[in-house]
Enzyme design. Structure first.
Site, PDB file in Angstrom:
ATOM      1  N   ARG A 137       9.957  35.388  40.960  1.00 49.41           N
ATOM      2  CA  ARG A 137       9.127  36.423  41.623  1.00 49.41           C
ATOM      3  C   ARG A 137       7.684  36.266  41.191  1.00 49.41           C
ATOM      4  NH1 ARG A 137      14.144  38.701  41.488  1.00 49.41           N
ATOM      5  NH2 ARG A 137      14.898  39.057  43.610  1.00 49.41           N
ATOM      6  N   ASP A 159      14.336  31.822  43.792  1.00 48.44           N
ATOM      7  CA  ASP A 159      14.604  33.043  44.570  1.00 48.44           C
ATOM      8  C   ASP A 159      13.870  32.934  45.909  1.00 48.44           C
ATOM      9  OD1 ASP A 159      15.327  35.789  45.289  1.00 48.44           O
ATOM     10  OD2 ASP A 159      15.802  35.975  43.163  1.00 48.44           O
ATOM     11  N   HIS A 201      19.295  34.778  48.314  1.00 41.75           N
ATOM     12  CA  HIS A 201      18.094  34.575  47.489  1.00 41.75           C
ATOM     13  C   HIS A 201      17.586  33.142  47.580  1.00 41.75           C
ATOM     14  CE1 HIS A 201      17.920  38.520  45.515  1.00 41.75           C
ATOM     15  NE2 HIS A 201      19.233  38.493  45.458  1.00 41.75           N
ATOM     16  N   ASP A 255      24.568  36.816  43.683  1.00 40.62           N
ATOM     17  CA  ASP A 255      24.373  38.242  43.955  1.00 40.62           C
ATOM     18  C   ASP A 255      23.749  38.462  45.334  1.00 40.62           C
ATOM     19  OD1 ASP A 255      22.060  36.922  43.008  1.00 40.62           O
ATOM     20  OD2 ASP A 255      21.070  38.839  42.622  1.00 40.62           O
ATOM     21  N   GLU A 256      23.930  39.647  45.828  1.00 43.42           N
ATOM     22  CA  GLU A 256      23.186  40.148  46.982  1.00 43.42           C
ATOM     23  C   GLU A 256      23.039  39.137  48.113  1.00 43.42           C
ATOM     24  OE1 GLU A 256      20.264  43.267  44.651  1.00 43.42           O
ATOM     25  OE2 GLU A 256      19.617  41.182  44.755  1.00 43.42           O
ATOM     26  N   TRP A 313      26.120  43.433  36.159  1.00 45.82           N
ATOM     27  CA  TRP A 313      24.798  44.055  36.341  1.00 45.82           C
ATOM     28  C   TRP A 313      24.860  45.358  37.112  1.00 45.82           C
ATOM     29  CZ3 TRP A 313      21.877  44.692  40.958  1.00 45.82           C
ATOM     30  CH2 TRP A 313      22.423  44.092  42.106  1.00 45.82           C
ATOM     31  N   TYR A 373      18.224  46.953  32.229  1.00 48.07           N
ATOM     32  CA  TYR A 373      17.247  46.400  33.160  1.00 48.07           C
ATOM     33  C   TYR A 373      15.853  46.718  32.623  1.00 48.07           C
ATOM     34  CZ  TYR A 373      19.822  44.018  36.775  1.00 48.07           C
ATOM     35  OH  TYR A 373      20.549  43.070  37.452  1.00 48.07           O
ATOM     36  N   ASP A 383      13.103  45.732  33.732  1.00 49.52           N
ATOM     37  CA  ASP A 383      12.062  45.893  34.758  1.00 49.52           C
ATOM     38  C   ASP A 383      11.936  47.376  35.131  1.00 49.52           C
ATOM     39  OD1 ASP A 383      14.632  45.750  35.925  1.00 49.52           O
ATOM     40  OD2 ASP A 383      13.845  45.035  37.848  1.00 49.52           O
ATOM     41  N   GLU A 406       9.271  41.203  39.767  1.00 46.96           N
ATOM     42  CA  GLU A 406       8.515  41.641  40.956  1.00 46.96           C
ATOM     43  C   GLU A 406       7.247  42.398  40.561  1.00 46.96           C
ATOM     44  OE1 GLU A 406      11.802  41.983  40.580  1.00 46.96           O
ATOM     45  OE2 GLU A 406      12.876  41.919  42.494  1.00 46.96           O
TER      46      GLU A 406
END
Ligand code: ACM
Length: 515
Positions: free
Chosen positions: A155, A184, A255, A318-319, A385, A410, A412, A462
């Site tokens: 990021r 990513d 990603h 993930d995702e 996570w 986390y 962040d 990010e």
């Protein structure tokens, strides 16, 4: 687990992480011009670490000593102590550090370093510091073998020197894993020689998002960067000498926008490739599931394996939205060809193929907890996570788990009131919350407790535009995580008292920590 509750007097040197057992006796030893280092069998290389960490700031040579004695730091290995364990004796006879292995010995050196005046952490200490160490006897070993930190270099790209520094800061706190999120949607950061466009194109984006997703504002400033294989090899060597394993992550099959931008044939519609993404969030554009794409990433992984010799390779997982596969005639055809019922099964098939490729090459696969649904090698390890459920489910299935739940680890997330803090992604992960984390989830049956390998703090970047801000988000929360994973976390008030003194060390190192 009942937590030990030391009084502050029991940890007068303000060591972090607190050792498992420490006895102080009257008297002080002194590091001087005359101090030498005696490295026994198995200790080779650790003497160089002593010279770097204790010799460089003091200006003393710390030359090889002829034998033990009051002016000698003896480094020895005794496997009977066990993995990563160490014993450290400081008395009138000198300093003796005994490691169960070289790694244990490195921990002993970091402890000895913390026992010296905080100025030992300065690049150029003021003249006249008496380099004294209190007489003490320490017996120490970690509770968990995985004591990790993730840095997201995708990021935002950070200079290589910062990664060297993070290794040093991890080692200082006896953290032993630096997980690099190398790819990513917003950037591909590792040179892959057979696919040069991954970095020629994939490492650069036109601009970056400002503010949160709903703001949809951008800075208009191109951003990018990558690490050559040569640079990453140097990082791996630096980390190895300090007892830190670098775990590379190539996040797939979601990603992956940066890779698809570089090689449009990896995506669903090669005629309409995406650009390297400038937004944060989750992108619907994902890899296609052709054999050529599987082969492409096996080629990528071959180069990753060349650079990173450690046992662990992270495949992300993930995702991965199923929007594109569900809409794509070709993806639906693949489901029929492979006799798979749906798009979820397609992802499991893809992850299974990649995991098997690594397993055949003797490496252990790690993935985010979504990979649990795939057909995994027995030694595949899950990073939990989305809370702790993934870790508990992994252990129930006989897999190892690494705990980095977004509820506690986390980094962040905000660490204090968002009103008074720089913009972060959201959430609230206070120092106290990190310190209170127990890495063996309550939901884990006692017989499966050993499957919780440890825990990790995740620095998704990010909202961390530069290395200085990564430090701000990392510290002092990583100090708390270090003690949690070392296994000696107790009363928070006692910890913060010790932390106040420890922060003087970070001051000397110039760490931009949160106050
Ligand atoms: C993750 O935070 N998507 C692993």
């Amino acid at each position: 687990m009942t937590r030990p509750q030391p009084t502050p007097e029991e940890v007068p040197m303000h060591l972090i992480p607190r050792p498992a057992a420490l006895t102080e006796t009257a008297g002080t030893w002194r590091l001087t011009e005359a101090t030498g280092v005696l490295a026994g069998p198995g200790a080779a290389g650790v003497d160089d670490l002593v010279r770097e960490l204790l010799g460089r700031p003091t200006g003393y040579g710390l030359r090889p000593a002829a034998g033990p004695g009051p002016d000698t730091i003896v480094l020895r290995v005794d496997p009977a102590l066990g993995r990563e364990a160490y014993r450290l004796s400081v008395d009138a006879d000198g300093v003796t550090a005994t490691g169960g292995d070289a790694q244990g010995l490195r921990h002993a050196v970091q402890t000895l370093r913390q026992m010296l005046p905080a100025e030992i952490f300065a690049a150029e200490p003021p003249p006249g510091v008496a380099w004294t160490v209190p007489y003490a006897e320490i017996e120490d070993a970690p509770r968990f073998g995985w004591r990790g930190v993730l840095v997201d270099v995708a990021r935002h790209w950070f200079p290589l020197e910062f990664l060297f520094r993070m290794v040093d800061l991890a080692a200082l706190h006896k953290l032993n894993v630096l997980h690099l999120h190398l790819t990513d949607d917003q950037g591909w950061r590792m040179e892959i020689e057979r696919y040069p466009r991954l970095t020629e194109v994939g490492a650069w984006r036109a601009e970056s998002m400002l503010g949160h997703l709903e703001d949809d504002r951008y800075d208009g400033v191109p951003h990018g960067g990558f690490y050559t294989k040569r640079e990453l090899r140097a990082l791996v060597a630096h980390a190895e000498a300090r007892g830190v394993t670098i775990v590379p992550e190539i996040d797939m099959p979601g990603h992956m926008t940066a890779a698809i931008a570089a090689y449009p044939e990896l995506g669903d519609d090669p005629a309409d490739p995406p650009a390297v993404w400038t937004r944060w969030g989750i992108n619907d554009r994902v890899l296609n599931v052709e054999e050529t794409t599987v082969a492409f990433f096996q080629g990528v992984l071959e180069e990753v394996l060349e650079v990173f010799p450690g046992p662990w390779i992270h495949l992300g997982g993930d995702e991965c939205p199923k929007t594109e596969w569900n809409a794509s005639p070709r993806a639906r055809e693949r489901m029929r060809e492979l006799d798979l019922p749906d798009a979820a099964a397609l992802q499991n098939w893809f992850m299974g193929r990649m995991a098997a490729f690594l397993s055949e090459r003797g490496r252990r696969v790690i993935g985010w907890d979504e990979i649990l649904e795939a057909d995994l090698p027995a030694d595949a390890t899950v990073m939990s996570w989305r809370g702790e459920e993934g870790g508990v489910a992994a252990a129930a299935l006989g897999h190892d788990a690494i705990m980095c739940p977004d509820t506690h680890l986390y980094l962040d997330f905000y660490q204090a009131d968002p009103e008074t803090e720089p913009l972060a992604i959201g959430g609230l992960t206070t120092l106290e919350k990190v310190y209170g984390y127990e890495p063996v989830p309550a939901g884990l049956p006692a017989e499966a407790a050993a499957r919780a390998l440890g825990a990790q703090g995740n620095l998704w970047s990010e909202y961390m535009p530069d290395a200085r801000h990564v430090e701000y988000m990392a510290f002092p929360r990583l100090c708390a995580l270090a003690e949690v994973t070392w296994g000696t976390a107790g009363e928070f008030a006692e910890f913060t008292g010790r932390l106040d003194r420890h922060l003087r060390r970070l001051d000397h190192l110039g760490v931009h920590y949160h106050r």
